[in-house]
Write a protein that holds these residues in place. Structure first.
Motif, PDB file in Angstrom:
ATOM      1  N   PHE A   1      67.544 -84.350 -47.913  1.00 59.57           N
ATOM      2  CA  PHE A   1      67.167 -83.030 -47.407  1.00 59.57           C
ATOM      3  C   PHE A   1      65.670 -83.011 -47.157  1.00 59.57           C
ATOM      4  CE2 PHE A   1      70.817 -82.021 -50.290  1.00 59.57           C
ATOM      5  CZ  PHE A   1      71.708 -81.722 -49.278  1.00 59.57           C
TER       6      PHE A   1
ATOM      7  N   ALA B   1      62.522 -80.027 -46.516  1.00 57.92           N
ATOM      8  CA  ALA B   1      62.123 -78.623 -46.371  1.00 57.92           C
ATOM      9  C   ALA B   1      60.707 -78.629 -45.782  1.00 57.92           C
ATOM     10  CB  ALA B   1      62.215 -77.909 -47.713  1.00 57.92           C
TER      11      ALA B   1
ATOM     12  N   THR C   1      56.174 -81.922 -47.611  1.00 61.47           N
ATOM     13  CA  THR C   1      54.891 -82.306 -48.231  1.00 61.47           C
ATOM     14  C   THR C   1      55.052 -83.368 -49.315  1.00 61.47           C
ATOM     15  OG1 THR C   1      55.013 -80.525 -49.870  1.00 61.47           O
ATOM     16  CG2 THR C   1      53.869 -80.013 -47.802  1.00 61.47           C
TER      17      THR C   1
ATOM     18  N   THR D   1      57.941 -75.864 -50.589  1.00 62.24           N
ATOM     19  CA  THR D   1      58.970 -74.897 -50.984  1.00 62.24           C
ATOM     20  C   THR D   1      59.396 -75.115 -52.439  1.00 62.24           C
ATOM     21  OG1 THR D   1      60.817 -76.339 -50.377  1.00 62.24           O
ATOM     22  CG2 THR D   1      59.900 -74.932 -48.624  1.00 62.24           C
TER      23      THR D   1
ATOM     24  N   ASP E   1      55.643 -78.960 -60.604  1.00 58.93           N
ATOM     25  CA  ASP E   1      55.091 -78.098 -61.654  1.00 58.93           C
ATOM     26  C   ASP E   1      55.950 -76.867 -61.921  1.00 58.93           C
ATOM     27  OD1 ASP E   1      52.961 -79.817 -61.873  1.00 58.93           O
ATOM     28  OD2 ASP E   1      51.687 -78.680 -60.491  1.00 58.93           O
TER      29      ASP E   1
END
Ligand SMILES: Cc1cc2nc3c(=O)[nH]c(=O)nc-3n(C[C@H](O)[C@H](O)[C@H](O)COP(=O)(O)OP(=O)(O)OC[C@H]3O[C@@H](n4cnc5c(N)ncnc54)[C@H](O)[C@@H]3O)c2cc1C
Length: 276
Positions: free
Chosen positions: A25, A27, A30, A106, A117
Protein backbone atom coordinates in the motif's frame (compact mmCIF):
# COMPACT_ATOMS: atom_id res chain seq x y z
CA UNK A 1 13.69 -0.82 -9.46
CA UNK A 2 10.51 -0.89 -11.57
CA UNK A 3 7.32 0.49 -10.03
CA UNK A 4 3.70 0.40 -11.10
CA UNK A 5 0.69 1.85 -9.25
CA UNK A 6 -2.84 0.47 -8.88
CA UNK A 7 -5.77 2.77 -8.01
CA UNK A 8 -8.49 0.52 -6.54
CA UNK A 9 -11.89 2.12 -6.02
CA UNK A 10 -13.06 0.03 -3.04
CA UNK A 11 -11.37 -1.37 0.10
CA UNK A 12 -12.27 -4.90 -1.03
CA UNK A 13 -10.47 -4.33 -4.35
CA UNK A 14 -7.41 -2.95 -2.53
CA UNK A 15 -7.33 -5.86 -0.07
CA UNK A 16 -7.66 -8.38 -2.93
CA UNK A 17 -4.76 -6.79 -4.83
CA UNK A 18 -2.64 -6.93 -1.65
CA UNK A 19 -2.83 -10.76 -1.59
CA UNK A 20 0.03 -10.63 -4.11
CA UNK A 21 3.19 -10.47 -1.92
CA UNK A 22 4.91 -8.23 -4.51
CA UNK A 23 2.54 -5.35 -3.67
CA UNK A 24 2.53 -2.63 -0.98
CA UNK A 25 0.00 0.00 0.00
CA UNK A 26 1.11 3.59 -0.50
CA UNK A 27 -0.37 6.66 1.19
CA UNK A 28 1.89 9.75 1.56
CA UNK A 29 4.94 7.80 0.35
CA UNK A 30 7.26 9.54 2.87
CA UNK A 31 8.36 6.31 4.57
CA UNK A 32 8.35 4.13 1.44
CA UNK A 33 10.66 6.53 -0.43
CA UNK A 34 13.31 6.16 2.31
CA UNK A 35 14.12 2.70 0.88
CA UNK A 36 14.07 3.68 -2.81
CA UNK A 37 17.74 4.61 -3.03
CA UNK A 38 18.89 1.01 -2.97
CA UNK A 39 18.01 -1.41 -5.79
CA UNK A 40 14.87 -3.41 -4.96
CA UNK A 41 12.76 -6.05 -6.74
CA UNK A 42 9.82 -4.97 -8.92
CA UNK A 43 6.98 -3.67 -6.79
CA UNK A 44 3.34 -2.80 -7.43
CA UNK A 45 2.04 0.00 -5.22
CA UNK A 46 -1.63 0.12 -4.19
CA UNK A 47 -2.77 3.72 -3.77
CA UNK A 48 -5.05 3.97 -0.73
CA UNK A 49 -5.71 7.72 -0.79
CA UNK A 50 -8.61 7.49 -3.27
CA UNK A 51 -10.58 5.17 -0.94
CA UNK A 52 -13.38 7.14 0.70
CA UNK A 53 -13.40 5.37 4.14
CA UNK A 54 -9.76 6.29 4.88
CA UNK A 55 -10.60 9.99 5.27
CA UNK A 56 -12.06 12.14 8.06
CA UNK A 57 -12.16 12.44 11.84
CA UNK A 58 -15.53 11.82 13.51
CA UNK A 59 -17.09 10.96 16.86
CA UNK A 60 -19.08 7.72 16.58
CA UNK A 61 -22.40 6.69 18.17
CA UNK A 62 -20.51 4.23 20.44
CA UNK A 63 -18.44 7.12 21.87
CA UNK A 64 -15.24 6.24 20.01
CA UNK A 65 -13.25 8.68 17.92
CA UNK A 66 -12.83 7.38 14.36
CA UNK A 67 -9.71 8.64 12.59
CA UNK A 68 -9.30 7.74 8.91
CA UNK A 69 -5.97 6.10 8.07
CA UNK A 70 -5.23 8.77 5.44
CA UNK A 71 -5.55 11.71 7.86
CA UNK A 72 -2.27 13.62 7.81
CA UNK A 73 -0.06 13.84 10.88
CA UNK A 74 -0.20 17.64 10.69
CA UNK A 75 -4.01 17.52 10.87
CA UNK A 76 -3.76 15.24 13.91
CA UNK A 77 -1.26 17.58 15.55
CA UNK A 78 -3.56 20.60 15.28
CA UNK A 79 -7.10 19.14 15.51
CA UNK A 80 -9.09 20.29 18.58
CA UNK A 81 -11.07 17.06 18.97
CA UNK A 82 -7.89 14.96 18.72
CA UNK A 83 -6.24 17.14 21.40
CA UNK A 84 -9.22 16.56 23.71
CA UNK A 85 -9.98 12.90 22.99
CA UNK A 86 -6.56 11.50 21.99
CA UNK A 87 -3.98 13.82 23.60
CA UNK A 88 -1.13 11.30 23.34
CA UNK A 89 -1.64 11.12 19.58
CA UNK A 90 -1.45 14.92 19.29
CA UNK A 91 1.72 14.90 21.46
CA UNK A 92 3.33 12.20 19.30
CA UNK A 93 2.64 14.18 16.10
CA UNK A 94 4.03 17.32 17.72
CA UNK A 95 7.44 15.65 18.06
CA UNK A 96 7.43 14.10 14.60
CA UNK A 97 9.38 15.22 11.49
CA UNK A 98 9.13 18.64 9.82
CA UNK A 99 5.98 20.43 8.64
CA UNK A 100 6.43 19.45 4.96
CA UNK A 101 6.71 15.75 5.88
CA UNK A 102 3.78 15.91 8.33
CA UNK A 103 1.51 17.39 5.63
CA UNK A 104 2.11 14.33 3.39
CA UNK A 105 2.58 11.63 6.04
CA UNK A 106 -0.53 9.72 7.16
CA UNK A 107 -1.54 7.83 10.29
CA UNK A 108 -1.96 4.54 8.38
CA UNK A 109 1.52 4.97 6.85
CA UNK A 110 3.00 5.63 10.28
CA UNK A 111 1.61 2.30 11.50
CA UNK A 112 2.60 0.50 8.30
CA UNK A 113 6.17 1.74 8.67
CA UNK A 114 6.27 -0.13 12.05
CA UNK A 115 8.72 2.27 13.81
CA UNK A 116 6.29 5.19 13.77
CA UNK A 117 6.01 7.54 16.74
CA UNK A 118 2.22 7.29 16.82
CA UNK A 119 2.29 3.54 17.57
CA UNK A 120 3.04 3.99 21.31
CA UNK A 121 0.33 6.67 21.61
CA UNK A 122 -2.33 4.58 19.87
CA UNK A 123 -1.53 1.57 22.07
CA UNK A 124 -1.89 3.64 25.26
CA UNK A 125 -5.22 4.95 23.91
CA UNK A 126 -6.41 1.32 23.37
CA UNK A 127 -6.90 1.88 19.63
CA UNK A 128 -8.66 -0.65 17.43
CA UNK A 129 -8.00 -0.83 13.70
CA UNK A 130 -10.93 -0.93 11.24
CA UNK A 131 -10.12 -3.39 8.45
CA UNK A 132 -11.30 -3.65 4.84
CA UNK A 133 -14.12 -6.06 5.73
CA UNK A 134 -15.42 -3.72 8.47
CA UNK A 135 -14.04 -5.83 11.36
CA UNK A 136 -12.23 -4.09 14.19
CA UNK A 137 -9.07 -5.59 15.66
CA UNK A 138 -7.08 -4.41 18.70
CA UNK A 139 -3.99 -2.64 17.39
CA UNK A 140 -1.79 -4.62 19.79
CA UNK A 141 -2.95 -7.86 18.08
CA UNK A 142 -2.68 -6.43 14.56
CA UNK A 143 0.96 -5.40 15.10
CA UNK A 144 1.87 -9.06 15.63
CA UNK A 145 1.36 -9.64 11.85
CA UNK A 146 4.52 -9.48 9.70
CA UNK A 147 2.58 -7.86 6.85
CA UNK A 148 -0.17 -5.47 7.91
CA UNK A 149 -3.53 -5.72 6.13
CA UNK A 150 -5.26 -2.59 4.80
CA UNK A 151 -6.19 -0.30 7.72
CA UNK A 152 -9.15 1.95 6.95
CA UNK A 153 -9.32 3.80 10.26
CA UNK A 154 -8.44 3.76 13.94
CA UNK A 155 -11.11 3.80 16.67
CA UNK A 156 -10.16 5.23 20.06
CA UNK A 157 -12.47 4.85 23.09
CA UNK A 158 -13.10 8.04 25.11
CA UNK A 159 -10.45 8.80 27.76
CA UNK A 160 -11.40 8.82 31.45
CA UNK A 161 -12.08 12.50 32.39
CA UNK A 162 -9.42 12.34 35.14
CA UNK A 163 -6.83 10.59 32.99
CA UNK A 164 -3.27 12.01 32.97
CA UNK A 165 -1.00 11.60 29.96
CA UNK A 166 2.64 11.90 29.10
CA UNK A 167 4.63 11.15 25.97
CA UNK A 168 8.40 10.87 25.76
CA UNK A 169 10.59 10.21 22.72
CA UNK A 170 14.32 9.56 22.83
CA UNK A 171 16.12 9.68 19.50
CA UNK A 172 19.17 10.83 17.58
CA UNK A 173 19.16 14.42 16.33
CA UNK A 174 21.90 14.29 13.66
CA UNK A 175 19.84 12.77 10.84
CA UNK A 176 16.45 11.13 10.52
CA UNK A 177 16.40 7.68 12.08
CA UNK A 178 13.55 5.95 13.90
CA UNK A 179 13.19 6.96 17.55
CA UNK A 180 15.30 4.87 19.94
CA UNK A 181 12.24 4.70 22.16
CA UNK A 182 8.83 6.36 22.14
CA UNK A 183 6.77 5.94 25.32
CA UNK A 184 3.15 6.99 25.79
CA UNK A 185 1.36 6.76 29.13
CA UNK A 186 -2.26 7.16 30.22
CA UNK A 187 -3.00 6.82 33.94
CA UNK A 188 -5.50 7.80 36.63
CA UNK A 189 -4.60 8.73 40.21
CA UNK A 190 -7.00 7.62 42.97
CA UNK A 191 -8.02 9.75 45.95
CA UNK A 192 -5.37 7.91 48.00
CA UNK A 193 -2.63 8.90 45.51
CA UNK A 194 -2.34 5.42 44.04
CA UNK A 195 -2.03 4.84 40.29
CA UNK A 196 -4.96 3.17 38.53
CA UNK A 197 -5.68 1.91 35.02
CA UNK A 198 -2.08 2.53 33.89
CA UNK A 199 -1.51 1.98 30.16
CA UNK A 200 1.96 2.21 28.66
CA UNK A 201 2.62 1.98 24.91
CA UNK A 202 6.18 1.56 23.67
CA UNK A 203 7.73 1.48 20.19
CA UNK A 204 11.13 2.24 18.70
CA UNK A 205 13.88 1.16 16.35
CA UNK A 206 13.96 -2.64 16.27
CA UNK A 207 11.18 -2.88 18.86
CA UNK A 208 7.75 -3.91 17.68
CA UNK A 209 5.02 -1.75 19.23
CA UNK A 210 3.69 -3.21 22.48
CA UNK A 211 2.00 -2.48 25.80
CA UNK A 212 4.27 -2.88 28.85
CA UNK A 213 1.85 -5.17 30.69
CA UNK A 214 4.20 -6.22 33.53
CA UNK A 215 5.08 -2.59 34.27
CA UNK A 216 1.41 -1.57 34.11
CA UNK A 217 0.44 -4.27 36.64
CA UNK A 218 3.33 -3.31 38.93
CA UNK A 219 2.52 0.41 38.78
CA UNK A 220 -1.20 -0.01 39.52
CA UNK A 221 -1.57 0.44 43.29
CA UNK A 222 1.81 2.22 43.61
CA UNK A 223 1.95 5.68 45.16
CA UNK A 224 3.12 7.90 42.28
CA UNK A 225 4.95 10.24 44.67
CA UNK A 226 7.20 7.40 45.88
CA UNK A 227 8.49 6.52 42.41
CA UNK A 228 11.76 7.75 40.99
CA UNK A 229 14.08 7.22 38.04
CA UNK A 230 16.08 4.57 39.95
CA UNK A 231 13.15 2.50 41.24
CA UNK A 232 14.28 -1.14 41.30
CA UNK A 233 10.81 -2.69 41.30
CA UNK A 234 9.83 -0.71 38.23
CA UNK A 235 13.11 -1.59 36.54
CA UNK A 236 12.46 -5.33 37.10
CA UNK A 237 8.90 -5.05 35.79
CA UNK A 238 9.99 -3.25 32.58
CA UNK A 239 12.80 -5.80 32.11
CA UNK A 240 10.13 -8.53 32.16
CA UNK A 241 8.34 -6.68 29.33
CA UNK A 242 11.53 -6.33 27.24
CA UNK A 243 13.55 -9.49 28.04
CA UNK A 244 15.52 -9.38 24.76
CA UNK A 245 16.55 -5.71 25.05
CA UNK A 246 17.94 -4.87 28.52
CA UNK A 247 19.36 -1.50 27.36
CA UNK A 248 15.96 -0.29 26.15
CA UNK A 249 14.35 -1.68 29.32
CA UNK A 250 16.73 0.36 31.51
CA UNK A 251 16.08 3.50 29.49
CA UNK A 252 12.30 3.02 29.58
CA UNK A 253 12.31 2.36 33.35
CA UNK A 254 14.35 5.52 34.00
CA UNK A 255 11.97 7.64 31.92
CA UNK A 256 8.86 6.12 33.49
CA UNK A 257 10.12 6.36 37.09
CA UNK A 258 11.13 10.00 36.64
CA UNK A 259 7.87 11.03 34.99
CA UNK A 260 5.58 9.11 37.39
CA UNK A 261 7.45 10.56 40.37
CA UNK A 262 6.65 14.07 39.11
CA UNK A 263 2.96 13.39 38.42
CA UNK A 264 1.75 14.57 41.83
CA UNK A 265 3.95 17.64 41.63
CA UNK A 266 1.74 19.12 38.87
CA UNK A 267 3.89 18.32 35.83
CA UNK A 268 2.29 20.42 33.08
CA UNK A 269 2.34 17.67 30.44
CA UNK A 270 0.41 15.36 32.75
CA UNK A 271 -2.74 17.46 33.23
CA UNK A 272 -5.98 15.49 32.96
CA UNK A 273 -7.52 15.42 29.47
CA UNK A 274 -9.95 18.26 28.79
CA UNK A 275 -13.53 17.53 27.77
CA UNK A 276 -14.26 17.29 24.04
C1 LIG B 1 12.70 13.52 6.63
C2 LIG B 1 11.78 12.50 7.27
C3 LIG B 1 11.58 12.57 8.64
C4 LIG B 1 10.75 11.64 9.27
N1 LIG B 1 10.57 11.73 10.63
C5 LIG B 1 9.77 10.84 11.26
C6 LIG B 1 9.57 10.92 12.67
O1 LIG B 1 10.12 11.78 13.37
N2 LIG B 1 8.76 9.99 13.24
C7 LIG B 1 8.12 9.01 12.52
O2 LIG B 1 7.36 8.22 13.09
N3 LIG B 1 8.30 8.91 11.19
C8 LIG B 1 9.10 9.79 10.54
N4 LIG B 1 9.30 9.68 9.18
C9 LIG B 1 8.73 8.53 8.45
C10 LIG B 1 7.36 8.80 7.77
O3 LIG B 1 7.28 10.12 7.30
C11 LIG B 1 6.17 8.57 8.70
O4 LIG B 1 6.28 7.32 9.34
C12 LIG B 1 4.81 8.67 7.98
O5 LIG B 1 3.75 8.66 8.91
C13 LIG B 1 4.55 7.59 6.94
O6 LIG B 1 3.28 7.87 6.37
P1 LIG B 1 3.05 7.80 4.80
O7 LIG B 1 1.61 8.06 4.55
O8 LIG B 1 4.00 8.67 4.08
O9 LIG B 1 3.39 6.26 4.57
P2 LIG B 1 3.87 5.52 3.21
O10 LIG B 1 5.29 5.83 2.96
O11 LIG B 1 2.90 5.74 2.12
O12 LIG B 1 3.74 4.00 3.72
C14 LIG B 1 4.51 3.53 4.80
C15 LIG B 1 4.13 2.06 5.07
O13 LIG B 1 2.78 1.97 5.52
C16 LIG B 1 2.02 1.11 4.65
N5 LIG B 1 0.67 1.70 4.61
C17 LIG B 1 0.34 2.96 4.18
N6 LIG B 1 -0.98 3.16 4.36
C18 LIG B 1 -1.49 2.01 4.91
C19 LIG B 1 -2.82 1.61 5.33
N7 LIG B 1 -3.88 2.42 5.24
N8 LIG B 1 -2.97 0.36 5.84
C20 LIG B 1 -1.90 -0.48 5.96
N9 LIG B 1 -0.63 -0.16 5.58
C21 LIG B 1 -0.44 1.09 5.08
C22 LIG B 1 2.78 1.10 3.35
O14 LIG B 1 2.55 -0.09 2.60
C23 LIG B 1 4.22 1.18 3.82
O15 LIG B 1 4.65 -0.10 4.23
C24 LIG B 1 10.10 10.62 8.51
C25 LIG B 1 10.30 10.57 7.12
C26 LIG B 1 11.13 11.49 6.50
C27 LIG B 1 11.31 11.42 5.02
Amino acid sequence: MSLSVLHPSTPAEAAAAHRDPATAFIAGGTALQLSWRSPAPALTLIDVLALEPVHGIALQADGSLRIGAAVSLETLRTHATVAARAPLLAMACDSLAALAVRHLATLGGNLGWRFGDTVAALLAHRAEAELADGRRQALSDLLAHDRLPLILALHLPPPHPEEHHFYEKVGHRAAFTPARIALAVAVCIGMDGRLQDTRIGLAGAGLSGRRLLHAEAWLNACQAARLGAADRGLRAAVAADLPADPASARLAARILGGRFGRLQAGDAASEPATSP
